[in-house]
Design an enzyme around this catalytic site. Structure first.
Site, PDB file in Angstrom:
ATOM      1  N   TYR A   1      35.330  43.695  36.123  1.00 13.64           N
ATOM      2  CA  TYR A   1      34.115  43.973  35.375  1.00 13.64           C
ATOM      3  C   TYR A   1      32.977  44.296  36.346  1.00 13.64           C
ATOM      4  O   TYR A   1      32.742  43.521  37.277  1.00 13.64           O
ATOM      5  CB  TYR A   1      33.801  42.716  34.556  1.00 13.64           C
ATOM      6  CG  TYR A   1      32.486  42.725  33.836  1.00 13.64           C
ATOM      7  CD1 TYR A   1      32.290  43.524  32.711  1.00 13.64           C
ATOM      8  CD2 TYR A   1      31.433  41.928  34.272  1.00 13.64           C
ATOM      9  CE1 TYR A   1      31.068  43.522  32.050  1.00 13.64           C
ATOM     10  CE2 TYR A   1      30.214  41.912  33.606  1.00 13.64           C
ATOM     11  CZ  TYR A   1      30.039  42.714  32.500  1.00 13.64           C
ATOM     12  OH  TYR A   1      28.841  42.714  31.840  1.00 13.64           O
TER      13      TYR A   1
ATOM     14  N   ASP B   1      47.462  39.074  47.372  1.00 12.64           N
ATOM     15  CA  ASP B   1      47.361  39.957  48.551  1.00 12.64           C
ATOM     16  C   ASP B   1      47.209  39.186  49.859  1.00 12.64           C
ATOM     17  O   ASP B   1      47.455  39.736  50.931  1.00 12.64           O
ATOM     18  CB  ASP B   1      46.146  40.888  48.411  1.00 12.64           C
ATOM     19  CG  ASP B   1      46.269  41.815  47.222  1.00 12.64           C
ATOM     20  OD1 ASP B   1      47.394  41.997  46.721  1.00 12.64           O
ATOM     21  OD2 ASP B   1      45.231  42.350  46.792  1.00 12.64           O
TER      22      ASP B   1
HETATM   23  N1  LIG Z   1      30.743  42.937  45.439  1.00 14.80           N
HETATM   24  C1  LIG Z   1      30.680  42.386  44.251  1.00 14.80           C
HETATM   25  N2  LIG Z   1      29.490  42.021  43.715  1.00 14.80           N
HETATM   26  C2  LIG Z   1      29.420  41.438  42.516  1.00 14.80           C
HETATM   27  N3  LIG Z   1      30.483  41.154  41.754  1.00 14.80           N
HETATM   28  C3  LIG Z   1      31.688  41.481  42.221  1.00 14.80           C
HETATM   29  C4  LIG Z   1      31.858  42.098  43.487  1.00 14.80           C
HETATM   30  N4  LIG Z   1      33.172  42.328  43.677  1.00 14.80           N
HETATM   31  C5  LIG Z   1      33.783  41.848  42.598  1.00 14.80           C
HETATM   32  N5  LIG Z   1      32.924  41.341  41.709  1.00 14.80           N
HETATM   33  C6  LIG Z   1      33.225  40.710  40.425  1.00 14.80           C
HETATM   34  O1  LIG Z   1      34.314  39.813  40.656  1.00 14.80           O
HETATM   35  C7  LIG Z   1      35.441  40.205  39.873  1.00 14.80           C
HETATM   36  C8  LIG Z   1      36.709  39.941  40.626  1.00 14.80           C
HETATM   37  O2  LIG Z   1      36.747  40.750  41.780  1.00 14.80           O
HETATM   38  P1  LIG Z   1      38.016  41.646  42.090  1.00 14.80           P
HETATM   39  O3  LIG Z   1      37.702  42.416  43.319  1.00 14.80           O
HETATM   40  O4  LIG Z   1      38.392  42.406  40.876  1.00 14.80           O
HETATM   41  O5  LIG Z   1      39.182  40.591  42.322  1.00 14.80           O
HETATM   42  P2  LIG Z   1      39.340  39.470  43.442  1.00 14.80           P
HETATM   43  O6  LIG Z   1      38.343  38.414  43.186  1.00 14.80           O
HETATM   44  O7  LIG Z   1      40.730  39.005  43.252  1.00 14.80           O
HETATM   45  O8  LIG Z   1      39.116  40.170  44.755  1.00 14.80           O
HETATM   46  C9  LIG Z   1      35.186  41.658  39.534  1.00 14.80           C
HETATM   47  O9  LIG Z   1      35.865  42.030  38.365  1.00 14.80           O
HETATM   48  C10 LIG Z   1      33.682  41.702  39.380  1.00 14.80           C
HETATM   49  O10 LIG Z   1      33.294  41.227  38.112  1.00 14.80           O
HETATM   50  O1  LIG Z   2      45.619  47.967  39.022  1.00 17.33           O
HETATM   51  P1  LIG Z   2      44.692  46.952  39.602  1.00 17.33           P
HETATM   52  O2  LIG Z   2      43.754  46.352  38.635  1.00 17.33           O
HETATM   53  O3  LIG Z   2      44.012  47.476  40.843  1.00 17.33           O
HETATM   54  O4  LIG Z   2      45.629  45.739  40.013  1.00 17.33           O
HETATM   55  C1  LIG Z   2      46.491  45.870  41.085  1.00 17.33           C
HETATM   56  C2  LIG Z   2      45.877  45.183  42.257  1.00 17.33           C
HETATM   57  O5  LIG Z   2      45.780  43.819  41.964  1.00 17.33           O
HETATM   58  C3  LIG Z   2      46.309  43.076  43.013  1.00 17.33           C
HETATM   59  O6  LIG Z   2      47.547  42.622  42.591  1.00 17.33           O
HETATM   60  C4  LIG Z   2      45.496  41.865  43.348  1.00 17.33           C
HETATM   61  O7  LIG Z   2      44.199  42.129  43.185  1.00 17.33           O
HETATM   62  P2  LIG Z   2      43.035  41.134  43.565  1.00 17.33           P
HETATM   63  O8  LIG Z   2      43.637  39.882  44.129  1.00 17.33           O
HETATM   64  O9  LIG Z   2      42.220  41.899  44.562  1.00 17.33           O
HETATM   65  O10 LIG Z   2      42.303  40.869  42.310  1.00 17.33           O
HETATM   66  C5  LIG Z   2      46.415  44.066  44.168  1.00 17.33           C
HETATM   67  O11 LIG Z   2      47.397  43.850  45.071  1.00 17.33           O
HETATM   68  C6  LIG Z   2      46.646  45.350  43.479  1.00 17.33           C
HETATM   69  O12 LIG Z   2      46.127  46.376  44.223  1.00 17.33           O
END
Ligand SMILES: Nc1ncnc2c1ncn2[C@@H]1O[C@H](COP(=O)(O)OP(=O)(O)O)[C@@H](O)[C@H]1O
Ligand SMILES: O=P(O)(O)OC[C@H]1O[C@](O)(COP(=O)(O)O)[C@@H](O)[C@@H]1O
Length: 384
Positions: free
Chosen positions: A75, A133
């Site tokens: 999101y 990951d």
């Molecule tokens: N740089 C950012 N600044 C603010 N919110 C963020 C940022 N990156 C991610 N988010 C929020 O955190 C959620 C989870 O991050 P995401 O990158 O999708 O997965 P993960 O936490 O596994 O790395 C996102 O869907 C978004 O709502």
């Molecule tokens: O299709 P999407 O939403 O990018 O999900 C696949 C991705 O999610 C993961 O399984 C894990 O994602 P995060 O841990 O960064 O949320 C990645 O390895 C992969 O790239």
């Protein structure tokens, strides 16, 4: 009554719910818990559900169940929406925000903490690590990784056995793993290899770009030697001088995928071999049968530890797993500042593990769970 909010964000894992249940189990009696539904979106839309009665029981039942039971998703969480989120917390008199997630989740938590400060709102923020990951800084490994690694190691070995029996028809298989810009999951595919003849024969990771000519030569050589080649490639791998292969871009976020298909085409065109590419797909992060019991246990423990930090009034921290140097596997949990997690960026496979696969396997073996049965070696090294 102490009011807190807890949510899950990012890609789910098989053990993210264990962390949620661990956190709930660790809370003192006088805590009123609000579950935030669908990640940070729920925080903005004030989509909170009190964790009590049948809902509480339902959540607790998810301790060993894959997926994020509160809803997760991705999101776009902008600063304006964060201000809205702080207002929502304020309206409900919630002064503690706990999220389970990876890099993005921790970045968002840290930003929430500073935005709350500028609004003079007292907000305790605590992160609980998760990601298949294993690219989260500040921790030896993140819950979710070991189970996904177990899935990849087992499945790649089996796919390679399948290919072994089909060499007179098909010579090359390319399996694409998750991992974004880090090769941890792909490297795990080699864990169960007993000899050089066993697959995977080549593993390509983002940390090590390879020349296209070198790749083609290596595959041809391998097929000449044993009549087959099982290749594993991380979704974030690039050939030297090329850019990443993307499936699409959603809300400015790159969704990786397709490098295995690109390799397949190269091999077909340049070597004329029968080749197939496959995506390991979402099973990597959701297959119940592949859960590492150690991973599940640690996921639960990091959740409980977050509850302890809450009681100790720690803030702007993430729970971290610190592996201790000892004969057997030994670790302790500690708190690490969210700023250093965020500043640490994406944690890639260190050069020492890339150079010494035995060391990497030893590191991985300790968290992979119960021993996985070994297979007898290839009977005949026959090339066509
Ligand atoms: N740089 C950012 N600044 C603010 N919110 C963020 C940022 N990156 C991610 N988010 C929020 O955190 C959620 C989870 O991050 P995401 O990158 O999708 O997965 P993960 O936490 O596994 O790395 C996102 O869907 C978004 O709502
Ligand atoms: O299709 P999407 O939403 O990018 O999900 C696949 C991705 O999610 C993961 O399984 C894990 O994602 P995060 O841990 O960064 O949320 C990645 O390895 C992969 O790239």
């Amino acid at each position: 009554m102490h009011k807190i909010a807890v949510g899950q964000a990012g890609g789910p894992t098989t053990v993210i719910n264990a962390s949620l249940v661990g956190f709930i189990d660790g809370l003192p009696e006088n805590t009123e818990v609000f579950a935030v539904l669908n990640g940070y979106q729920g925080l903005v839309n004030e989509d909170f559900e009190r964790l009590e009665g049948p809902f509480y029981d339902w959540v607790k039942q998810h301790k060993t169940i894959p997926g994020a039971c509160l809803g997760s998703g991705r999101y776009p969480f902008t600063p304006d929406l964060m201000i809205q989120a702080v207002h929502n917390l304020k309206r409900n008199d919630i002064h503690t925000l706990v999220f389970i997630g990876g890099n993005g989740t921790m970045a968002a938590l840290q930003k929430m903490n500073s935005i709350a400060k500028t609004m003079n709102y007292d907000l305790q923020t605590i992160g609980i690590p998760k990601t298949v990951d294993n690219d989260l800084a500040g921790t030896d490994h993140a819950p979710g990784y070991a189970s996904a690694a177990r899935y990849v190691a087992s499945s790649v070995r089996d796919i390679s056995k399948d290919l072994e029996s089909m060499r007179n028809f098909e010579q090359v298989r390319i399996i694409e793993t998750m991992g974004r810009n880090a090769g941890w999951l792909s490297l795990a595919s080699g864990l169960l290899k007993q000899s050089e003849l066993d697959g995977p024969h080549y593993i390509y990771i983002p940390e090590v770009p390879v020349e296209q000519d070198r790749f083609i030569k290596d595959i041809q050589q391998c097929v000449n030697d044993i009549g087959m080649a099982t290749i594993v490639v991380s979704e974030g791998f690039t050939f030297a001088g090329s850019s990443k292969v993307e499936r699409e871009v959603i809300n400015g976020r790159s969704v990786l995928g397709g490098i295995s298909g690109y390799m397949e085409q190269m091999i077909r065109d340049q070597l004329g071999l029968t080749v197939r590419s496959e995506n390991m797909g979402m099973n990597q992060r959701s297959a119940y049968w592949a859960v590492s019991k150690q991973d599940q246990l640690e996921a639960y423990e990091v959740g409980r530890q977050a509850a302890l930090y809450m009681k100790q009034e720690k803030t702007n921290v993430m729970v971290s797993i610190q592996r201790r140097l000892s004969l057997g596997y030994n670790y302790l949990l500690s708190d690490v500042a969210l700023t250093s997690v965020v500043n640490g960026g994406e944690r890639r496979v260190p050069p020492a593990f890339i150079a010494n696969r035995a060391d990497f396997n030893g590191w991985l073996e300790q968290i992979i769970g119960e021993p996985i049965m070994t297979y007898p070696p290839m009977w005949r090294r026959s090339a066509f």
